[in-house]
Scaffold this motif. Structure first.
Motif, PDB file in Angstrom:
ATOM      1  N   MET A  64      62.938  77.660  56.498  1.00  0.00           N
ATOM      2  CA  MET A  64      62.622  77.059  55.606  1.00  0.00           C
ATOM      3  C   MET A  64      61.848  76.088  55.573  1.00  0.00           C
ATOM      4  SD  MET A  64      65.623  77.877  52.551  1.00  0.00           S
ATOM      5  CE  MET A  64      66.785  76.919  53.322  1.00  0.00           C
ATOM      6  N   ALA A  65      60.568  75.856  54.698  1.00  0.00           N
ATOM      7  CA  ALA A  65      59.526  75.004  54.708  1.00  0.00           C
ATOM      8  C   ALA A  65      59.101  74.490  53.304  1.00  0.00           C
ATOM      9  CB  ALA A  65      58.413  75.160  55.622  1.00  0.00           C
ATOM     10  N   MET A  66      59.376  73.230  52.892  1.00  0.00           N
ATOM     11  CA  MET A  66      58.706  72.955  51.815  1.00  0.00           C
ATOM     12  C   MET A  66      57.572  71.879  51.720  1.00  0.00           C
ATOM     13  SD  MET A  66      62.492  72.483  49.966  1.00  0.00           S
ATOM     14  CE  MET A  66      63.812  73.731  50.226  1.00  0.00           C
ATOM     15  N   GLN A  67      56.622  71.890  50.777  1.00  0.00           N
ATOM     16  CA  GLN A  67      55.762  71.051  51.028  1.00  0.00           C
ATOM     17  C   GLN A  67      55.379  70.463  49.740  1.00  0.00           C
ATOM     18  OE1 GLN A  67      52.461  72.471  52.963  1.00  0.00           O
ATOM     19  NE2 GLN A  67      50.923  70.802  52.898  1.00  0.00           N
ATOM     20  N   ALA A  79      71.089  69.119  57.531  1.00  0.00           N
ATOM     21  CA  ALA A  79      72.383  69.897  56.638  1.00  0.00           C
ATOM     22  C   ALA A  79      72.047  71.365  56.594  1.00  0.00           C
ATOM     23  CB  ALA A  79      72.200  69.246  55.559  1.00  0.00           C
ATOM     24  N   PRO A  80      73.031  72.283  56.733  1.00  0.00           N
ATOM     25  CA  PRO A  80      72.899  73.676  56.275  1.00  0.00           C
ATOM     26  C   PRO A  80      72.187  73.794  55.222  1.00  0.00           C
ATOM     27  CG  PRO A  80      75.175  73.057  56.180  1.00  0.00           C
ATOM     28  CD  PRO A  80      74.466  71.735  56.645  1.00  0.00           C
ATOM     29  N   ALA A  81      71.175  74.902  54.878  1.00  0.00           N
ATOM     30  CA  ALA A  81      70.794  75.318  53.780  1.00  0.00           C
ATOM     31  C   ALA A  81      70.689  77.049  53.904  1.00  0.00           C
ATOM     32  CB  ALA A  81      69.472  74.922  53.809  1.00  0.00           C
ATOM     33  N   SER A  82      70.658  77.447  52.646  1.00  0.00           N
ATOM     34  CA  SER A  82      70.370  79.097  52.153  1.00  0.00           C
ATOM     35  C   SER A  82      69.288  79.297  51.607  1.00  0.00           C
ATOM     36  CB  SER A  82      71.895  79.441  51.940  1.00  0.00           C
ATOM     37  OG  SER A  82      72.053  79.336  50.607  1.00  0.00           O
ATOM     38  N   ASN A  83      69.056  80.538  51.395  1.00  0.00           N
ATOM     39  CA  ASN A  83      68.266  81.084  50.311  1.00  0.00           C
ATOM     40  C   ASN A  83      68.589  80.608  49.049  1.00  0.00           C
ATOM     41  OD1 ASN A  83      66.878  82.173  52.441  1.00  0.00           O
ATOM     42  ND2 ASN A  83      67.458  84.119  52.247  1.00  0.00           N
ATOM     43  N   ALA A  84      69.965  80.683  48.426  1.00  0.00           N
ATOM     44  CA  ALA A  84      70.296  80.348  47.381  1.00  0.00           C
ATOM     45  C   ALA A  84      70.132  78.848  46.946  1.00  0.00           C
ATOM     46  CB  ALA A  84      71.869  80.727  47.220  1.00  0.00           C
ATOM     47  N   ASP A  85      69.984  78.050  48.059  1.00  0.00           N
ATOM     48  CA  ASP A  85      69.521  76.693  47.776  1.00  0.00           C
ATOM     49  C   ASP A  85      68.414  76.435  47.219  1.00  0.00           C
ATOM     50  OD1 ASP A  85      72.436  76.070  48.794  1.00  0.00           O
ATOM     51  OD2 ASP A  85      71.712  75.724  50.578  1.00  0.00           O
ATOM     52  N   LEU A  86      67.424  77.227  47.959  1.00  0.00           N
ATOM     53  CA  LEU A  86      65.913  77.133  47.705  1.00  0.00           C
ATOM     54  C   LEU A  86      65.917  77.430  46.317  1.00  0.00           C
ATOM     55  CD1 LEU A  86      62.923  76.611  48.738  1.00  0.00           C
ATOM     56  CD2 LEU A  86      62.970  79.138  49.251  1.00  0.00           C
ATOM     57  N   GLU A 111      68.528  66.121  49.524  1.00  0.00           N
ATOM     58  CA  GLU A 111      68.195  65.194  50.954  1.00  0.00           C
ATOM     59  C   GLU A 111      66.886  65.573  51.155  1.00  0.00           C
ATOM     60  OE1 GLU A 111      70.039  69.002  52.395  1.00  0.00           O
ATOM     61  OE2 GLU A 111      70.480  67.912  50.695  1.00  0.00           O
ATOM     62  N   ALA A 112      66.133  66.662  50.754  1.00  0.00           N
ATOM     63  CA  ALA A 112      64.844  66.825  51.053  1.00  0.00           C
ATOM     64  C   ALA A 112      63.999  66.485  50.016  1.00  0.00           C
ATOM     65  CB  ALA A 112      64.410  68.441  51.203  1.00  0.00           C
ATOM     66  N   LEU A 113      64.303  65.750  48.930  1.00  0.00           N
ATOM     67  CA  LEU A 113      63.450  65.337  47.845  1.00  0.00           C
ATOM     68  C   LEU A 113      63.173  63.784  48.273  1.00  0.00           C
ATOM     69  CD1 LEU A 113      65.288  66.803  44.639  1.00  0.00           C
ATOM     70  CD2 LEU A 113      63.530  67.733  46.265  1.00  0.00           C
ATOM     71  N   PRO A 114      61.988  63.193  47.753  1.00  0.00           N
ATOM     72  CA  PRO A 114      61.876  61.830  47.967  1.00  0.00           C
ATOM     73  C   PRO A 114      63.185  60.822  47.823  1.00  0.00           C
ATOM     74  CG  PRO A 114      60.181  62.808  46.818  1.00  0.00           C
ATOM     75  CD  PRO A 114      61.200  63.777  46.864  1.00  0.00           C
ATOM     76  N   GLU A 115      63.675  59.888  48.672  1.00  0.00           N
ATOM     77  CA  GLU A 115      64.597  58.858  48.503  1.00  0.00           C
ATOM     78  C   GLU A 115      65.850  60.084  48.434  1.00  0.00           C
ATOM     79  OE1 GLU A 115      63.675  55.713  48.228  1.00  0.00           O
ATOM     80  OE2 GLU A 115      61.575  56.577  47.775  1.00  0.00           O
ATOM     81  N   GLY A 116      65.748  60.904  49.064  1.00  0.00           N
ATOM     82  CA  GLY A 116      67.164  61.766  49.322  1.00  0.00           C
ATOM     83  C   GLY A 116      68.105  61.140  50.423  1.00  0.00           C
ATOM     84  N   VAL A 117      69.328  61.575  50.316  1.00  0.00           N
ATOM     85  CA  VAL A 117      70.260  61.048  51.391  1.00  0.00           C
ATOM     86  C   VAL A 117      70.824  62.206  51.954  1.00  0.00           C
ATOM     87  CG1 VAL A 117      72.506  59.750  51.321  1.00  0.00           C
ATOM     88  CG2 VAL A 117      70.690  58.916  50.090  1.00  0.00           C
TER      89      VAL A 117
END
Length: 173
Positions: A64-67, A79-86, A111-117
């Motif tokens: 998956m890629a987000m921009q 971290a693991p991710a799935s289509n449901a997370d998107l 975690e993919a958002l700005p300031e994400g942990v």
């Protein structure tokens, strides 16, 4: 292994499966087994045409890629991710009030958002009892909070992503 352990036991009104199988998969020796796996299945599709009928890492690993301004630049999520997370992540970014239907709802990829942990990730391997022929079914999974991610499942030596050494004394007939 129980259907609950692989998240097939739920409250859906559709019939529940009595048995679940994973088609055999193997490496084509291309140097990257997850990207070049072959699956023995009930279809005429050729290698690379996509099947998603096995529990091999070749079928469970997704890209998956987000921009955009709502995401960190050049971030690779460990971290693991799935289509449901998107879908869950997009709903939060759009301030949508999404009500859950069932338990398999995903999580926000914060975690993919700005300031994400990076979230805390736990890993575990679940095994069945050894069968009379020596085979053991193995489920390799990760978990973030209450969200489970299945990496691979099947028989070591017969499923891409499960090492033949993952279980001491496991038979790979």
């Amino acid at each position: 292994m129980s259907l609950d352990e692989i998240a097939l036991e739920g409250s859906a009104i559709t019939p529940h499966p009595a048995i679940a199988i994973s088609f055999r998969s193997f490496d084509t020796v291309c140097g990257e087994p997850v990207r070049c796996s072959v699956e023995v299945a009930d279809t005429i599709l050729q290698q690379g045409q996509g099947m998603h009928g096995s529990f091999s890492r070749g079928d469970t690993w997704n890209f998956m890629a987000m921009q955009g301004p709502d995401f960190q630049s050049h971030f690779v999520d460990p971290a693991p991710a799935s289509n449901a997370d998107l879908g869950r992540t997009i709903a939060q970014l759009m301030h949508l009030d999404v009500s859950d239907k069932g338990k398999l709802v995903g999580r926000v990829l914060s975690e993919a958002l700005p300031e994400g942990v990076a979230p805390e990730v736990s890993s575990r391997v679940i095994t069945s009892e050894r069968a009379a022929n020596g085979l053991v079914t193995v489920l390799d999974m990760q978990q973030v909070g209450e969200t489970r991610y299945f990496d691979a499942a099947g028989f070591p030596g017969r499923t891409v992503g499960l090492s033949t050494t993952s279980l001491p004394g496991a038979t790979t007939q």
